[in-house]
Motif scaffolding. Structure first.
Motif, PDB file in Angstrom:
ATOM      1  N   ILE A 102       0.816  -1.224   0.000  1.00  0.00           N
ATOM      2  CA  ILE A 102       0.000   0.000   0.000  1.00  0.00           C
ATOM      3  C   ILE A 102       0.848   1.270   0.000  1.00  0.00           C
ATOM      4  N   VAL A 103       2.047   1.209   0.604  1.00  0.00           N
ATOM      5  CA  VAL A 103       2.887   2.410   0.664  1.00  0.00           C
ATOM      6  C   VAL A 103       3.381   2.746  -0.736  1.00  0.00           C
ATOM      7  N   GLY A 104       3.072   3.945  -1.177  1.00  0.00           N
ATOM      8  CA  GLY A 104       3.430   4.381  -2.523  1.00  0.00           C
ATOM      9  C   GLY A 104       2.374   4.072  -3.562  1.00  0.00           C
ATOM     10  N   ALA A 105       1.351   3.277  -3.203  1.00  0.00           N
ATOM     11  CA  ALA A 105       0.280   2.951  -4.149  1.00  0.00           C
ATOM     12  C   ALA A 105      -0.689   4.117  -4.274  1.00  0.00           C
ATOM     13  N   GLY A 106      -1.502   4.074  -5.316  1.00  0.00           N
ATOM     14  CA  GLY A 106      -2.482   5.123  -5.514  1.00  0.00           C
ATOM     15  C   GLY A 106      -3.621   5.036  -4.500  1.00  0.00           C
ATOM     16  N   ILE A 107      -4.168   6.188  -4.136  1.00  0.00           N
ATOM     17  CA  ILE A 107      -5.316   6.225  -3.227  1.00  0.00           C
ATOM     18  C   ILE A 107      -6.539   5.674  -3.966  1.00  0.00           C
ATOM     19  N   ALA A 108      -7.296   4.839  -3.297  1.00  0.00           N
ATOM     20  CA  ALA A 108      -8.504   4.227  -3.868  1.00  0.00           C
ATOM     21  C   ALA A 108      -8.188   3.434  -5.132  1.00  0.00           C
ATOM     22  N   ALA A 109      -7.036   2.728  -5.115  1.00  0.00           N
ATOM     23  CA  ALA A 109      -6.600   2.029  -6.326  1.00  0.00           C
ATOM     24  C   ALA A 109      -6.680   0.516  -6.237  1.00  0.00           C
ATOM     25  N   LYS A 110      -7.059  -0.033  -5.071  1.00  0.00           N
ATOM     26  CA  LYS A 110      -7.120  -1.487  -4.955  1.00  0.00           C
ATOM     27  C   LYS A 110      -8.318  -2.011  -5.748  1.00  0.00           C
ATOM     28  N   PRO A 111      -8.105  -2.909  -6.689  1.00  0.00           N
ATOM     29  CA  PRO A 111      -9.227  -3.397  -7.515  1.00  0.00           C
ATOM     30  C   PRO A 111     -10.224  -4.209  -6.699  1.00  0.00           C
ATOM     31  N   GLY A 112     -11.483  -4.051  -7.058  1.00  0.00           N
ATOM     32  CA  GLY A 112     -12.533  -4.854  -6.446  1.00  0.00           C
ATOM     33  C   GLY A 112     -13.064  -4.331  -5.130  1.00  0.00           C
ATOM     34  N   PHE A 113     -12.574  -3.176  -4.683  1.00  0.00           N
ATOM     35  CA  PHE A 113     -13.089  -2.639  -3.423  1.00  0.00           C
ATOM     36  C   PHE A 113     -13.935  -1.399  -3.697  1.00  0.00           C
ATOM     37  N   ALA A 114     -15.076  -1.303  -3.004  1.00  0.00           N
ATOM     38  CA  ALA A 114     -15.989  -0.173  -3.196  1.00  0.00           C
ATOM     39  C   ALA A 114     -15.602   0.961  -2.250  1.00  0.00           C
ATOM     40  N   TYR A 115     -14.798   1.888  -2.751  1.00  0.00           N
ATOM     41  CA  TYR A 115     -14.341   3.015  -1.938  1.00  0.00           C
ATOM     42  C   TYR A 115     -15.447   4.056  -1.772  1.00  0.00           C
ATOM     43  N   SER A 116     -15.315   4.847  -0.726  1.00  0.00           N
ATOM     44  CA  SER A 116     -16.242   5.959  -0.526  1.00  0.00           C
ATOM     45  C   SER A 116     -15.971   7.027  -1.585  1.00  0.00           C
ATOM     46  N   ASP A 117     -16.962   7.852  -1.833  1.00  0.00           N
ATOM     47  CA  ASP A 117     -16.826   8.888  -2.862  1.00  0.00           C
ATOM     48  C   ASP A 117     -15.683   9.851  -2.547  1.00  0.00           C
ATOM     49  N   VAL A 118     -15.479  10.145  -1.252  1.00  0.00           N
ATOM     50  CA  VAL A 118     -14.442  11.109  -0.898  1.00  0.00           C
ATOM     51  C   VAL A 118     -13.061  10.569  -1.259  1.00  0.00           C
ATOM     52  N   LEU A 119     -12.824   9.262  -1.065  1.00  0.00           N
ATOM     53  CA  LEU A 119     -11.533   8.692  -1.450  1.00  0.00           C
ATOM     54  C   LEU A 119     -11.405   8.543  -2.959  1.00  0.00           C
ATOM     55  N   LYS A 120     -12.525   8.273  -3.628  1.00  0.00           N
ATOM     56  CA  LYS A 120     -12.481   8.225  -5.087  1.00  0.00           C
ATOM     57  C   LYS A 120     -12.053   9.583  -5.645  1.00  0.00           C
ATOM     58  N   GLY A 121     -12.446  10.649  -4.951  1.00  0.00           N
ATOM     59  CA  GLY A 121     -12.060  11.992  -5.386  1.00  0.00           C
ATOM     60  C   GLY A 121     -10.590  12.288  -5.163  1.00  0.00           C
ATOM     61  N   MET A 122      -9.901  11.441  -4.393  1.00  0.00           N
ATOM     62  CA  MET A 122      -8.468  11.616  -4.139  1.00  0.00           C
ATOM     63  C   MET A 122      -7.632  10.625  -4.947  1.00  0.00           C
ATOM     64  N   ALA A 123      -8.257   9.971  -5.920  1.00  0.00           N
ATOM     65  CA  ALA A 123      -7.605   8.871  -6.636  1.00  0.00           C
ATOM     66  C   ALA A 123      -6.343   9.292  -7.369  1.00  0.00           C
ATOM     67  N   SER A 124      -6.158  10.576  -7.611  1.00  0.00           N
ATOM     68  CA  SER A 124      -4.949  11.019  -8.308  1.00  0.00           C
ATOM     69  C   SER A 124      -3.737  11.063  -7.380  1.00  0.00           C
ATOM     70  N   GLY A 125      -3.986  10.980  -6.066  1.00  0.00           N
ATOM     71  CA  GLY A 125      -2.894  11.026  -5.104  1.00  0.00           C
ATOM     72  C   GLY A 125      -2.338   9.652  -4.797  1.00  0.00           C
ATOM     73  N   LYS A 126      -1.283   9.637  -3.988  1.00  0.00           N
ATOM     74  CA  LYS A 126      -0.639   8.382  -3.607  1.00  0.00           C
ATOM     75  C   LYS A 126      -0.514   8.309  -2.086  1.00  0.00           C
ATOM     76  N   TRP A 127      -0.442   7.087  -1.603  1.00  0.00           N
ATOM     77  CA  TRP A 127      -0.259   6.858  -0.175  1.00  0.00           C
ATOM     78  C   TRP A 127       1.235   6.948   0.155  1.00  0.00           C
ATOM     79  N   THR A 128       1.726   8.174   0.211  1.00  0.00           N
ATOM     80  CA  THR A 128       3.105   8.395   0.625  1.00  0.00           C
ATOM     81  C   THR A 128       3.208   8.204   2.137  1.00  0.00           C
TER      82      THR A 128
END
Length: 212
Positions: A102-128
């Motif tokens: 997860i470290v360094g991966a994209g936010i809301a990027a794990k396939p098959g998981f239903a993320y909340s809308d607020v995290l979907k809106g952060m999908a361009s960021g990364k989990w630094t």
């Protein structure tokens, strides 16, 4: 007054004395004094007072804490998250997404998981490292509207240990460099003073011409 009336009056008077005595005795044993501090403490809840303000003022950068983070302690603290997450390679999503690499991966990027809308809106960021630190400290403060109900980890050391553990689960990114400590004010003043001083010569100082 008849003898019978005197007896009745005597019993009534005696009963009054007994009631008064009981009142004074009970009152001396159970005093309704106002407590010095109102309310009672709840374990795990920190008061939002000077104590909380001091903790916020002393917040240490995550890069500094990661330098001494303990992966084993992070694995132990991660048990608080295990009811919703796993960090196993190829592990399935649960109530929360799988956290392998997860470290360094994209936010809301794990396939098959239903993320909340607020995290979907952060999908361009990364989990630094820094973003994970903010998230773990206060998930709902970081992303208002998130489905995650976890209150967060208040201690920076706990967050650093968990992040170090997660980094060891498939990410293995180099840790960020700790920021350099600021020089004390007195040392800075001394340096500034030396900078304004006249430059030293090699000893060949020209003497002023004598007055005529």
């Amino acid at each position: 007054m008849s003898f019978r009336s005197n007896i009745i009056a005597g019993w009534v008077l005696a009963a009054c004395f007994v009631a008064l005595g009981l009142y004074l005795t009970v009152g001396s044993q159970f005093r309704g004094e106002r407590p010095e501090k109102m309310g009672y403490p709840i374990e795990g809840v920190v008061e939002a007072s000077a104590e909380g303000a001091g903790a916020a003022a002393a917040d240490v950068p995550i890069a500094t804490l990661l330098a001494t983070a303990d992966v084993a302690k992070g694995a132990d603290t991660f048990k608080k998250c295990a009811s919703c997450h796993n960090a196993n390679q190829g592990g399935a999503n649960g109530i929360g997404p799988n956290l392998w690499a997860i470290v360094g991966a994209g936010i809301a990027a794990k396939p098959g998981f239903a993320y909340s809308d607020v995290l979907k809106g952060m999908a361009s960021g990364k989990w630094t490292f820094e973003e994970l630190d903010k998230w773990l400290k206060n998930p709902r403060g970081y992303a208002a509207g998130t489905k995650m109900s976890f209150a967060g980890l208040a201690k920076g050391e706990d967050r650093a240990n968990v992040i170090a553990y997660l980094n060891a689960q498939g990410s293995n990114l180099p840790l960020p460099a700790a920021p350099a400590a600021e020089a004390p004010a007195a040392e800075a003043s001394a340096v500034e003073g030396n900078a304004n001083a006249p430059a030293a010569t090699d000893g060949n100082v020209t003497a002023p011409a004598p007055e005529k």
